[in-house]
Design a protein around this motif. Structure first.
Motif, PDB file in Angstrom:
ATOM      1  N   VAL A 319       0.839  -1.203   0.000  1.00 10.26           N
ATOM      2  CA  VAL A 319       0.000   0.000   0.000  1.00 10.26           C
ATOM      3  C   VAL A 319       0.870   1.249   0.000  1.00 10.26           C
ATOM      4  O   VAL A 319       0.607   2.211  -0.742  1.00 10.26           O
ATOM      5  CB  VAL A 319      -0.945  -0.016   1.220  1.00 10.26           C
ATOM      6  N   ARG A 320       1.931   1.242   0.793  1.00  8.84           N
ATOM      7  CA  ARG A 320       2.804   2.419   0.862  1.00  8.84           C
ATOM      8  C   ARG A 320       3.485   2.670  -0.473  1.00  8.84           C
ATOM      9  O   ARG A 320       3.617   3.826  -0.907  1.00  8.84           O
ATOM     10  CB  ARG A 320       3.853   2.216   1.962  1.00  8.84           C
ATOM     11  N   ILE A 321       3.931   1.600  -1.128  1.00 12.21           N
ATOM     12  CA  ILE A 321       4.596   1.769  -2.428  1.00 12.21           C
ATOM     13  C   ILE A 321       3.633   2.369  -3.445  1.00 12.21           C
ATOM     14  O   ILE A 321       3.966   3.327  -4.153  1.00 12.21           O
ATOM     15  CB  ILE A 321       5.142   0.414  -2.921  1.00 12.21           C
ATOM     16  N   ILE A 322       2.425   1.799  -3.517  1.00 11.83           N
ATOM     17  CA  ILE A 322       1.449   2.276  -4.493  1.00 11.83           C
ATOM     18  C   ILE A 322       1.040   3.720  -4.206  1.00 11.83           C
ATOM     19  O   ILE A 322       0.968   4.565  -5.115  1.00 11.83           O
ATOM     20  CB  ILE A 322       0.212   1.356  -4.508  1.00 11.83           C
ATOM     21  N   ILE A 323       0.774   4.022  -2.933  1.00 16.04           N
ATOM     22  CA  ILE A 323       0.364   5.392  -2.585  1.00 16.04           C
ATOM     23  C   ILE A 323       1.502   6.368  -2.848  1.00 16.04           C
ATOM     24  O   ILE A 323       1.280   7.482  -3.348  1.00 16.04           O
ATOM     25  CB  ILE A 323      -0.082   5.453  -1.111  1.00 16.04           C
ATOM     26  N   THR A 324       2.734   5.956  -2.548  1.00 13.31           N
ATOM     27  CA  THR A 324       3.882   6.828  -2.825  1.00 13.31           C
ATOM     28  C   THR A 324       4.006   7.112  -4.321  1.00 13.31           C
ATOM     29  O   THR A 324       4.203   8.275  -4.736  1.00 13.31           O
ATOM     30  CB  THR A 324       5.176   6.176  -2.311  1.00 13.31           C
ATOM     31  N   MET A 325       3.856   6.066  -5.142  1.00 12.07           N
ATOM     32  CA  MET A 325       3.935   6.256  -6.588  1.00 12.07           C
ATOM     33  C   MET A 325       2.771   7.104  -7.087  1.00 12.07           C
ATOM     34  O   MET A 325       2.940   7.942  -7.989  1.00 12.07           O
ATOM     35  CB  MET A 325       3.936   4.886  -7.282  1.00 12.07           C
ATOM     36  N   THR A 326       1.589   6.937  -6.481  1.00 14.53           N
ATOM     37  CA  THR A 326       0.419   7.726  -6.884  1.00 14.53           C
ATOM     38  C   THR A 326       0.622   9.196  -6.549  1.00 14.53           C
ATOM     39  O   THR A 326       0.375  10.084  -7.390  1.00 14.53           O
ATOM     40  CB  THR A 326      -0.840   7.202  -6.177  1.00 14.53           C
ATOM     41  N   VAL A 327       1.073   9.477  -5.333  1.00 15.90           N
ATOM     42  CA  VAL A 327       1.306  10.865  -4.929  1.00 15.90           C
ATOM     43  C   VAL A 327       2.398  11.492  -5.790  1.00 15.90           C
ATOM     44  O   VAL A 327       2.298  12.667  -6.196  1.00 15.90           O
ATOM     45  CB  VAL A 327       1.680  10.919  -3.430  1.00 15.90           C
ATOM     46  N   LEU A 328       3.433  10.730  -6.082  1.00 18.86           N
ATOM     47  CA  LEU A 328       4.506  11.241  -6.933  1.00 18.86           C
ATOM     48  C   LEU A 328       3.983  11.595  -8.317  1.00 18.86           C
ATOM     49  O   LEU A 328       4.320  12.656  -8.875  1.00 18.86           O
ATOM     50  CB  LEU A 328       5.619  10.192  -7.038  1.00 18.86           C
ATOM     51  N   LEU A 329       3.127  10.743  -8.880  1.00 17.37           N
ATOM     52  CA  LEU A 329       2.554  11.011 -10.200  1.00 17.37           C
ATOM     53  C   LEU A 329       1.652  12.242 -10.159  1.00 17.37           C
ATOM     54  O   LEU A 329       1.658  13.066 -11.090  1.00 17.37           O
ATOM     55  CB  LEU A 329       1.767   9.785 -10.672  1.00 17.37           C
ATOM     56  N   ILE A 330       0.878  12.376  -9.077  1.00 19.26           N
ATOM     57  CA  ILE A 330       0.009  13.559  -8.930  1.00 19.26           C
ATOM     58  C   ILE A 330       0.850  14.827  -8.876  1.00 19.26           C
ATOM     59  O   ILE A 330       0.521  15.847  -9.507  1.00 19.26           O
ATOM     60  CB  ILE A 330      -0.852  13.411  -7.658  1.00 19.26           C
ATOM     61  N   LEU A 331       1.941  14.792  -8.137  1.00 20.50           N
ATOM     62  CA  LEU A 331       2.817  15.960  -8.035  1.00 20.50           C
ATOM     63  C   LEU A 331       3.413  16.316  -9.393  1.00 20.50           C
ATOM     64  O   LEU A 331       3.497  17.501  -9.773  1.00 20.50           O
ATOM     65  CB  LEU A 331       3.926  15.703  -7.019  1.00 20.50           C
ATOM     66  N   ILE A 332       3.829  15.288 -10.137  1.00 15.63           N
ATOM     67  CA  ILE A 332       4.414  15.554 -11.467  1.00 15.63           C
ATOM     68  C   ILE A 332       3.392  16.206 -12.377  1.00 15.63           C
ATOM     69  O   ILE A 332       3.690  17.212 -13.061  1.00 15.63           O
ATOM     70  CB  ILE A 332       4.933  14.236 -12.082  1.00 15.63           C
ATOM     71  N   ILE A 333       2.161  15.648 -12.404  1.00 16.67           N
ATOM     72  CA  ILE A 333       1.116  16.207 -13.267  1.00 16.67           C
ATOM     73  C   ILE A 333       0.772  17.633 -12.839  1.00 16.67           C
ATOM     74  O   ILE A 333       0.597  18.536 -13.682  1.00 16.67           O
ATOM     75  CB  ILE A 333      -0.133  15.305 -13.242  1.00 16.67           C
ATOM     76  N   THR A 334       0.689  17.846 -11.530  1.00 16.31           N
ATOM     77  CA  THR A 334       0.360  19.194 -11.041  1.00 16.31           C
ATOM     78  C   THR A 334       1.443  20.190 -11.418  1.00 16.31           C
ATOM     79  O   THR A 334       1.160  21.323 -11.864  1.00 16.31           O
ATOM     80  CB  THR A 334       0.181  19.163  -9.515  1.00 16.31           C
ATOM     81  N   ILE A 335       2.682  19.807 -11.245  1.00 16.26           N
ATOM     82  CA  ILE A 335       3.791  20.704 -11.592  1.00 16.26           C
ATOM     83  C   ILE A 335       3.797  20.987 -13.095  1.00 16.26           C
ATOM     84  O   ILE A 335       3.985  22.145 -13.528  1.00 16.26           O
ATOM     85  CB  ILE A 335       5.134  20.082 -11.140  1.00 16.26           C
ATOM     86  N   VAL A 336       3.577  19.951 -13.912  1.00 13.85           N
ATOM     87  CA  VAL A 336       3.531  20.147 -15.364  1.00 13.85           C
ATOM     88  C   VAL A 336       2.379  21.070 -15.748  1.00 13.85           C
ATOM     89  O   VAL A 336       2.505  21.940 -16.624  1.00 13.85           O
ATOM     90  CB  VAL A 336       3.402  18.783 -16.076  1.00 13.85           C
ATOM     91  N   TRP A 337       1.246  20.915 -15.080  1.00  8.69           N
ATOM     92  CA  TRP A 337       0.079  21.772 -15.388  1.00  8.69           C
ATOM     93  C   TRP A 337       0.373  23.225 -15.032  1.00  8.69           C
ATOM     94  O   TRP A 337       0.069  24.133 -15.806  1.00  8.69           O
ATOM     95  CB  TRP A 337      -1.130  21.266 -14.606  1.00  8.69           C
TER      96      TRP A 337
END
Length: 1121
Positions: A319-337
């Motif tokens: 769960v921690r790995i998946i949530i960490t990867m999810t949050v990281l992806l959200i941050l990348i998309i937000t920064i790109v936006w």
């Protein structure tokens, strides 16, 4: 008195500290009293709960000090009735009992009370649910203005759908806990809970839970003590089995007077949970429920924080790995936006669209169906365990068995049948067997005849031996089975006496013979004396029998005025080393002039027989005879001015142990279970070391260990002396041997974290006194043995054995059935209790055995199957439920193409279309013999590994991502004229001039994109069929292990595929769902095109498997999951 109490308490604490520090100069622990057991058990409970050190210390002091303040054992009978306002004749009235029950509560032990609010919060916000709630809030925010104007009903529907998913996951988590509670309830229902009390002058049977303080309780042979009782009436043979509290197998005699200042040591107290093994008694309830000794130990056990199982740690890690990867992806998309998209393409992605896209990313990357499918997998394995007579109390414990690399087992009743029988008989100059004695008696005498003066010397000697086993015995046959053969008749009594009684009855008919003797006095066996004594006189009707066998001056019941020449017959039985100092002669079979004086050579012969029999696994008892003169005893007591029962007993001991004559020896065997040898072999082939932890003597335990294959070598096992000094007994030459455990660290080879290191073929025998002296360095050496027997151990030492191996990377399974085992069961990675054991042991354990110990290998196999199937489940869910869903979001965000899969369809895949085939996947059988593998290294071999991520994401996931997005763009090209090259980098600017005639941009963004998303959805659903057929075999080809043949048959797979297909049809063809969730019918062509793609996925994975099998050292084989 206070000084004595403090001294006793200090002794217990010092001994415990000595154990904890493991100093080499500690004093050996030979015998342990109940008070020391209690104190040390309390300390063990504290040591295991370091997180609440201060509170644990306060609790310990409170519990330990409590028993120094009670004085029930010192009160007279009248004072007892006065204190508890009870009546010796009438007992309590029913009204008074009901009032006390209502005021003070039932006589039950407090089990762990769940914090329901905390549990519900854990269900709703634990695991993936925490981040899914963020999605719910976001969808609700994006439903209404100002972010959506007009309101977007689809976002509301998505919020409700995600809430449903959260509730679904919470429901399965709650079901796991409900399943645990139901199992515990079913176990507790098997435990008898009735007792007999006096109410209003009548003896009535009531539930033990309804007992109240002051109740007058009647106990008889076989009864379980329902509360702590102050004994007021006992028969002279009353004894209690306290092993459930102390671990000592020897029964404890009961009395009505105070025998010790300490409440825990006085014999006029009967403790809750112990059993009456002889006699009958009456007592008054002085402590009940949680106030009892068992209740106070139970509170310390249940008060400990529940341990986290290995599978729980693995799921948390995932769960921690998946949530960490999810949050990281959200941050990348937000920064790109923020940095690019919003500035360059302001109309492409508004704030509302960004938030929905981010939550789409959450839904895409998180495999929502994993928690549900994990629960289903563990549930199915737990059901299989129940079919093998093993009840897992919690589903999360199921998988831990697959990691067990050390098994610590009891001996009696677990490794052995607990059915003792006499196997050898010996006079000092003649050895024989029960079969030979029976044959001789049948040949030369009438089975129903009595001894005659003309019988030959051997027959008279055999009769003496038979009488010693028959009369110095408190077991008896049940009255209703006298017509059965001796071997099949049921006996009431302890195991040793039962074996001797059955031997006596098998030699010849005993009813007529026993009627010729009357027992007048008795001193029962106790842990202090280590022997039993019985006194007999001849019967009035047959006075000549006792004279024929034991002399003309033997007293009989018809002689009412004995003189100084009239003696009674005394029989004594006990361990040879205990009785030998009192012996002065022995009975000879070879010499008619008896008895013969006991010489040093005779003593050596006794030691030889004892050691020889002990090495065969037999318990050796010596049978002796002596004389008791009641006339002299009466004169002695009169001269001393006392005639109390204790004075009479002292006189009996003085006369009875004086100049004992050895009749003979008997060897008693508790045969190993016939299946246990194969069980140990199976456990070892599975990579688990198998140890014996017993209270028996070292030689006997070692002999049993050899018989059952626990000691595989013919050589004698090493002992503590070899650990202290490896150069003794020839082990100096073995220092360089590859089998020697005494090697330097550089000779050990490469150490692997999580794998206990040991030398194969090495065996070790340690006793409880050895353990108390061992230092940490000596424990390192001891733990390097493959085969170990721990003999004469106490409960605290059993706990220490567990913790010492756990500190050295051991995953330990422990068996136990008593309250004294509860700390070790709780501390073990897998605690295994027997259903017939104590309530506290069952509460502390993780698994409950309903049958024999031979089901443990099956449980290990199923635990490994659970882990294997869990990996397959995750390997099946990740490609479509995570990887293939996140790529549409990435393509949409970074390449500006339309979103090829909606958030709604992502949830449908994770929680519905994938769930049905996944449920069928948990029914898979083992792909190969799982017991041939080594235990999983729980510190390195995780549930989710890089190999599984590689297989699921970069191979299968990428394969599926390509085809589902290809068909999405292929559909758009065919029906709208816009292909991938036209839509990539469009960022919402659709080239309207390239659209087919009659299709507007609104139509494209609405109907056609929605339909294309359904095409992508259908493609993933169908390609998952190919994935499930390939993932069910990690190495074998589908042609070797297809789902049709019996060995690996799993027709549920096809039912799961059918149900997933029906869900896909329902989602795409139902008008209500189409209008609400923006889905559309899929052309029949795009239902058929994914089928050959699914087949090609199977073929591609078949090629991978061929390479792995053919080239096991290739790169592909090394990265294979």
């Amino acid at each position: 008195m206070s000084h004595d109490k403090d001294k006793r308490k200090s002794l217990a604490l010092v001994r415990t500290q000595t154990m904890e520090r493991a100093q080499g100069n500690a004093a050996p622990i030979e015998f342990r009293t109940l008070s020391i057991h209690v104190t040390e058990t309390h300390r063990s409970g504290k040591n295991a709960n370091l997180g609440r050190k201060d509170q644990g210390k306060a609790d310990l002091e409170s519990e330990a000090d409590f028993f120094t303040t009670v004085d029930f054992h010192k009160l007279s009978e009248a004072e007892i009735y006065l204190r508890f306002n009870s009546n010796g004749t009438l007992g309590l009235s029913k009204l008074d009992a009901e009032r006390r029950l209502k005021t003070n509560g039932p006589n039950t032990l407090t089990m762990r009370k769940p914090n329901y609010l905390k549990k519900i919060m854990g269900y709703l916000f634990g695991g993936f649910c925490s981040i899914l709630w963020v999605g719910v809030i976001t969808f609700f925010v994006c439903w209404q203005p100002p972010l959506s104007n007009p309101p977007n009903i689809t976002n509301l529907a998505l919020a409700i759908l995600v809430i449903f998913v959260i509730l679904l996951q919470a429901g399965f988590s709650a079901f796991q806990d409900f399943s645990t509670a139901r199992v515990m309830s079913s176990i507790m229902d098997m435990i008898p809970a009735d007792c007999h009390v006096i109410r209003d002058g009548e003896l009535v049977k009531i539930p033990a839970a309804n007992l109240v303080v002051g109740d007058r309780v009647h106990l008889s042979l076989g009864n379980k003590v329902p509360a702590d009782l102050r004994l007021l009436q006992v028969t002279n043979d009353t004894r209690f089995d306290r092993s459930v509290l102390t671990g000592e197998s020897d029964a404890v005699e009961a009395g009505v007077i105070t025998t010790d200042d300490n409440f825990l040591e006085s014999k006029n107290i009967a403790f809750m949970g112990t059993h009456v093994v002889q006699g009958s008694c009456v007592g008054v309830v002085v402590l009940k429920g949680n106030e009892t000794l068992m209740g106070r130990i139970n509170k310390l056990t249940t008060g400990r924080k529940p341990k986290t199982t290995i599978i729980q740690r693995e799921i948390t890690r995932f769960v921690r790995i998946i949530i960490t990867m999810t949050v990281l992806l959200i941050l990348i998309i937000t920064i790109v936006w923020l940095a690019w998209l919003h500035r360059v393409y302001p109309d492409f992605m508004s704030v509302a669209v960004l938030l929905v896209t981010l939550m789409g990313c959450v839904i895409a990357f998180i495999p929502e169906g994993v928690p549900v499918c994990i629960s289903l997998t563990l549930l199915m394995i737990a059901r299989r365990m129940r079919e093998n007579n093993i009840l897992p109390k919690a589903l999360s414990t199921v998988e831990t068995l697959g990691c067990v690399n050390i098994i610590c087992s009891d001996k009696t009743g677990t490794l052995t049948e607990n059915k003792m029988h006499v196997t050898n008989v010996a006079f000092l100059d003649h050895e024989s067997t029960p079969e030979e004695i029976t044959a001789r008696m049948e040949k030369d005498t009438n089975p129903k005849s009595l001894p005659q003066p003309g019988d030959d010397h051997l027959l008279l000697s055999l009769r003496q031996l038979q009488l010693a086993t028959l009369l110095c015995n408190n077991a008896k046959f049940e009255d209703d089975n006298n017509n059965l053969p001796v071997a099949e008749r049921k006996i009431v009594g302890d195991a040793t006496d039962s074996a001797l009684l059955r031997f006596a009855a098998s030699v010849s008919q005993t009813n007529t013979l026993s009627a010729c003797f009357e027992r007048t006095l008795e001193i029962p066996f106790n842990s202090r004396n280590k022997w039993m004594m019985s006194v007999h006189q001849g019967s009035a009707s047959q006075p000549e029998v006792i004279k024929t066998l034991f002399g003309s001056n033997m007293l009989n019941a018809g002689n009412t005025s004995p003189n100084e020449k009239d003696d009674m017959l005394v029989f004594v039985k006990g361990a040879p080393d205990v009785l030998l100092p009192y012996c002065t002669s022995y009975w000879s079979v070879a010499n008619n002039s008896n008895p013969q004086p006991l010489t040093p050579e005779s003593s050596d012969e006794i030691s030889r027989i004892q050691q020889a029999w002990s090495r065969r696994g037999q318990r050796v008892l010596m049978l002796c005879k002596s004389r008791y003169n009641p006339y002299l005893a009466e004169r002695t007591l009169s001269a001393a001015g006392t005639s109390t029962s204790s004075a009479v007993q002292e006189e009996l001991v003085r006369q009875g142990l004086r100049e004992l004559c050895i009749i003979g020896l008997v060897g008693i065997m508790d045969p190993p279970r016939p299946e246990i040898k194969e069980t140990i072999k199976a456990c070892r082939s599975a990579g688990s070391r198998f140890f014996m932890v017993t209270g028996d003597y070292g030689l006997t335990a070692a002999a049993i260990a050899k018989q059952i294959g626990l000691f595989s070598s013919e050589h004698e096992p090493d002992t503590y002396d070899h650990i202290m000094d490896p150069t003794i007994s020839g082990t100096k030459d073995a220092l360089t041997s590859e089998k020697s455990p005494f090697v330097n660290e550089e000779d050990m080879g490469q150490y692997v974290v999580g794998v206990p290191w040991f030398h194969k073929g090495t065996s070790l025998l340690l006793t409880g006194s050895d353990l108390s002296k061992m230092s940490p360095g000596e424990w390192n050496l001891a733990c390097a043995y493959e085969e170990i027997v721990f003999a004469r151990t106490s409960p605290e030492q059993k706990l220490r054995i567990v913790t010492e191996f756990q500190q050295r990377d051991g995953v330990v399974a422990v068996t136990g059935d008593g309250v004294n085992d509860a700390p070790a069961l709780k501390a073990a990675d897998v605690g295994v209790a027997v259903v017939t054991g104590s309530d506290v042991a069952i509460e502390a354990a993780d698994l409950v055995l309903l049958g024999g110990f031979d089901s443990i290998p099956s449980a290990i196999r199923l635990g490994r199957l659970a882990f294997q199937n869990l990996q397959k489940v995750i390997g099946y869910l990740l490609p479509a439920g995570s990887w293939s869903e996140v790529w549409p979001v990435l393509i949409n965000t970074f390449l500006g193409a339309p979103l090829s899969l909606s958030s709604f369809l992502m949830v449908i895949i994770c929680c519905f279309t994938d769930a049905f085939p996944c449920t069928a996947l948990v029914m898979e059988q083992e792909e190969f013999d799982l017991l041939s593998l080594k235990p999983r290294n729980s510190k390195k071999d995780h549930l989710i590994t890089l190999e599984i991520y590689g297989q699921s994401y970069f191979f299968v996931g990428t394969y599926m991502t390509f085809f589902c997005n290809m068909f999405f763009f292929l559909y758009l090209k065919e029906y709208t004229g816009l292909g991938f090259s036209d839509l990539v980098f469009s960022f919402g600017n659709i080239p309207a001039d390239k659209l087919k005639e009659g299709i507007s941009v609104a139509d494209f963004n609405g109907y056609y994109v929605n339909t294309g998303q359904c095409v992508c959805f259908v493609t993933l659903v169908i390609m998952q069929w190919g994935n499930i057929l390939s993932v069910r075999n990690r190495r074998l080809s589908i042609f070797q292990a297809d789902p049709f043949r019996k060995e690996r048959r799993n027709l549920w797979l096809f039912l799961g595929m059918l149900l997933s297909f029906l869900v896909a049809v329902l989602v795409t063809e139902t008008p209500g769902i189409q209008n609400l969730m923006l889905t559309n019918p899929v052309p029949i062509k795009y239902w058929l095109l994914p089928i050959p793609c699914a087949v090609s996925l199977i073929m591609a994975d078949e090629v991978r498997k061929v390479i792995v099998r053919s080239f096991p050292k290739s790169i592909i084989a090394r990265i294979a999951w």
